[in-house]
Design an enzyme around this catalytic site. Structure first.
Site, PDB file in Angstrom:
ATOM      1  CD  GLU A  72     -81.526 -47.840   6.703  1.00 48.22           C
ATOM      2  OE1 GLU A  72     -81.393 -48.829   7.454  1.00 48.22           O
ATOM      3  OE2 GLU A  72     -80.555 -47.205   6.249  1.00 48.22           O
ATOM      4  CB  SER A 128     -81.028  15.976  -2.810  1.00 53.97           C
ATOM      5  OG  SER A 128     -80.069  17.014  -2.852  1.00 53.97           O
TER       6      SER A 128
END
Length: 779
Positions: free
Chosen positions: A87, A346
């Site tokens: 680029e 429990s």
């Protein structure tokens, strides 16, 4: 007054004034037209990543765009090289606009009569991303001005960061990290050379080059870039040739959806963050989600499951599954059951025993009596309706017996025990206006799974309880004291299942201290297990709170817990934690509960190995309703015959005192004949009359000892018997083979259905702890 001469405008001064005016104009334009910079930190697009940076779940912005924030340092250098080489080769040298690139593009346009290559720099491309404009001369000039502004304000690193996060990559993907995960299933830090080149060319034509739709076009564009990198000397020919050999293979774009409920929880916690770093491990999360999804398929609609895996020392969440079927409306897949308030069954019992250890009430082998007891009108029973008589504390906890746990909570006090849990960060939820009560021992309160896991992790963290840590941004907290290190260590040992217990067989699972629980009406099935490295909590049930008949912790949740433990990485299984100095081994005697060395051998009816905390050996205490604990009781006997004497003897005797170690009266029906004989005074001398009612005063009427019962010929039903307890006071509880068979008033008969053939033991217990017992056979 003299006139001062005007300063001469020399060429140098003219240049300086022009530059000053130029910069003043640029400054004014910059102020009038500020850069429309996006704020990545507060962008509405959010991604939650695991502890290694892998996305778990992404939340798109209002445009439906997926973006995973990333910095240039976190991206593969190969991608940065390919991007700049393709680029903007002079990216690091120009000021936003590259004159050479513009001249080259203009010349090609004049020569060929069309655009051959663009002259835009990376800075100009970023300018177009943040400030879209028409493709015209004025638009190009505006783009160049914005590029200069970007260079002025952000510099090269900031411009590159914007490109990496906002460049279009096709579909709803923006940014290289989203594209890397979306197309390739990996972070951009692990891109190969071929993958780096592929992603570098995509933003030029993201729709036309999408590798999931047009792999041939994408490969041609990639190879063109690779050739350019070779021609310009950026990459050597050998490196390019190797990259060309790699085919373009992209997966279908599917947004990540791991730990969806955990991600939602984190997003609410950090609403303005674009990237949230979770403590979760994506690989383990996938495995746990798959195991729960497979497990829940065996249950009917409306049933769900949840699981949480944390580090025991820091409570960092490693896997968080709030529902077994996210998005499935038939299983309430939107409800996070890790945060739901449910009855714990429990599962809180270990912390009753732990506090009892710290308070000096018990050691691991303390004598407790599992038999019917009345706690001021509260008369609990066991899950299986059986009673086991005298049991040690460790056995009572492992078998999750209800009455010993309630008896200990009664000694501790429900309010102080609940306050201790609250101090550790777990405030039990009770109905409005309800004070702490004994029913909390059996699940008569509400708690959340993520809180329960924090309590169990404390057993492997020297008794320190912590809150769940789900975000890497959260600093580890010091935690709060729940139990002493010694009590935590003993409780953990009490919970470790023995290999000869088939129901709770650990199957070679190292150091697994586990506990199950079932709430009233089969609404919630729990299993919590802790190892030195990790703690795992599992819940199975219906999110709407309706019962799931026949399903309880040991059947529905414990096997799933075992599967999760078996799936843990081996390096997460650390060696056992060292024993604290406050814990010692010793041998104690029943019924008195003292050390063997401190007990007369005649009074040591049973020997048990015990884990003792802080050298404290508390004596056995009495069950509820008995005035005297197990003790040495001296009775008068005839020194010649050894028979017991009373105050009502006709003959003359030479008496002596005979000490007897007395068991709790409530334990006597479960003792063998020899132990019971040693616990009771000798038989009364024939010439004496009882001066107090005997303990074994109940007589069972309706079944004779040694009788054999069968149904009448031709009657297929089980035989029945009507029984009554003679001499009973108050209500009578009837136990058949240790299981509660019914209850009757003192003078009322009870009809028993004798469904199981074989030897039977029928026991009657009245309100004063007196009992009667008869043995018979059902044919």
């Amino acid at each position: 007054m003299p006139v001062l001469p005007r300063p001469r405008l020399t060429p140098l001064r003219l240049v300086l004034l022009a530059l000053l005016g130029w910069f003043a104009g640029l400054w004014a334009l910059d102020r009038l037209f500020p850069l429309p910079l996006p704020d990545l930190a507060s962008d509405r697009a959010t991604v939650v990543v695991d502890r290694h940076g892998e996305p778990l779940r992404a939340f798109p912005d209002e445009r439906g765009v997926w973006r995973y924030p990333v910095s240039p340092a976190e991206v593969s250098p190969a991608y940065i090289e390919a991007l700049i080489g393709y680029e903007d080769r002079r990216f690091h040298y120009h000021g936003g606009v590259d004159p050479l690139a513009l001249l080259r593009a203009a010349g090609q346009w004049l020569w060929h009569g069309k655009v051959v290559s663009g002259g835009s720099t990376l800075s100009m491309q970023v300018a177009r991303i943040i400030d879209p404009h028409p493709r015209s001369l004025t638009g190009k000039l505006r783009q160049m001005a914005r590029a200069v502004q970007l260079e002025w304000h952000l510099g090269k690193e900031g411009i590159l960061a914007l490109y990496l996060n906002y460049a279009p990559f096709g579909g709803t993907l923006e940014g290289v990290e989203a594209a890397s995960f979306g197309y390739l299933g990996k972070p951009s830090s692990r891109l190969s050379d071929a993958e780096a080149a592929l992603l570098a060319v995509l933003p030029q034509a993201p729709s036309r080059l999408r590798p999931d739709r047009h792999p041939r076009r994408a490969q041609q564009a990639r190879d063109k870039l690779l050739q350019r990198l070779q021609d310009l000397g950026d990459w050597p020919a050998q490196r390019v040739a190797a990259a060309r050999q790699e085919a373009v293979v992209a997966r279908r774009l599917v947004p990540p959806m791991l730990a969806p409920l955990a991600a939602e929880r984190l997003r609410r916690q950090f609403p303005r963050s674009a990237r949230i770093d979770a403590t979760l491990d994506a690989e383990l999360q996938r495995r746990v989600e798959a195991q729960l999804a497979a497990w829940i398929r065996r249950y009917p609609e409306g049933t769900s499951a949840a699981a949480l895996v944390v580090r025991s020392d820091t409570l960092e969440a490693l896997a968080y599954v709030g529902t077994a079927a996210f998005g499935d409306a038939t299983r309430a897949g939107h409800v996070d059951m890790l945060r739901a308030w449910r009855s714990p069954g429990s599962t809180l019992k270990p912390f009753i025993y732990g506090l009892a250890l710290d308070e000096g009430l018990i050691h691991s082998a303390s004598l407790l009596v599992d038999a019917p007891q009345d706690f001021d009108g509260y008369r609990p029973g066991n899950f299986d309706q059986r009673f086991r008589g005298p049991v040690d504390a460790a056995q009572a906890l492992r078998l999750s017996l209800n009455i010993p746990a309630v008896a200990l909570l009664d000694r501790l006090g429900p309010a102080p025990w609940a306050a201790r849990l609250g101090h550790a960060g777990v405030r039990l939820r009770l109905p409005r206006g309800t004070a702490p009560h004994l029913g909390m021992a059996l699940g008569a309160s509400e708690v959340r799974l993520d809180q329960l896991v924090g309590l169990y992790a404390a057993l492997h963290a020297d008794g320190i309880a912590r809150r769940l840590r789900l975000s890497g941004a959260q600093a580890p907290e010091p935690g709060r004291r729940l139990l002493s290190p010694g009590a935590a260590w003993i409780v953990r040992r009490m919970l470790e299942r023995s290999e000869d217990d088939a129901w709770f067989d650990r199957g070679g699972r190292p150091d697994l201290a586990a506990k199950t629980g079932t709430s009233y009406g089969f609404r919630d099935a729990w299993a919590i297990g802790a190892t030195p490295a990790v703690t795992i909590g599992v819940w199975v049930g219906r999110p709407d709170g309706t019962p799931l008949p026949g399903q309880f912790g040991a059947v529905s949740a414990l096997p799933l817990l075992h599967r999760l433990v078996d799936g843990l990485p081996r390096d997460w299984r650390r060696a056992a934690l060292p024993r604290p100095d406050s814990v010692e081994d010793d041998v104690i005697c029943w019924p008195l509960g003292r050390r063997v060395r401190d007990t007369d051998p005649a009074h040591c009816h049973r020997r048990l190995e015990a884990l003792i905390l802080e050298q404290t050996v508390p004596p056995s205490f009495a069950p509820k309703g008995e005035a005297q604990p197990p003790r040495i009781e001296s009775v008068r006997i005839d020194s010649v015959s050894g028979r017991r004497l009373s105050a009502l003897c006709r003959g003359v005797h030479q008496s002596a005192l005979h000490p007897v170690a007395r068991w709790p009266a409530l334990a006597l029906p479960w003792l063998d004949a020899e132990t019971r004989r040693r616990s009771l005074p000798p038989p009364l001398s024939p010439d004496c009359l009882e001066d107090s009612p005997p303990l074994e005063a109940l007589v069972i009427l309706g079944i004779d000892a040694g009788s054999r019962l069968r149904s009448p010929p031709g009657n297929p039903n089980a035989p029945k018997a009507s029984v009554r307890a003679s001499g009973a006071t108050g209500n009578v509880r009837w136990l058949l083979n240790g299981r509660l068979a019914g209850e009757s008033a003192s003078s009322e008969p009870l009809t028993l259905s004798l469904d199981h053939p074989g030897p039977q033991i029928l026991t009657a217990l009245d309100a004063t702890q007196r009992y009667g017992q008869v043995e018979f056979v059902v044919e």
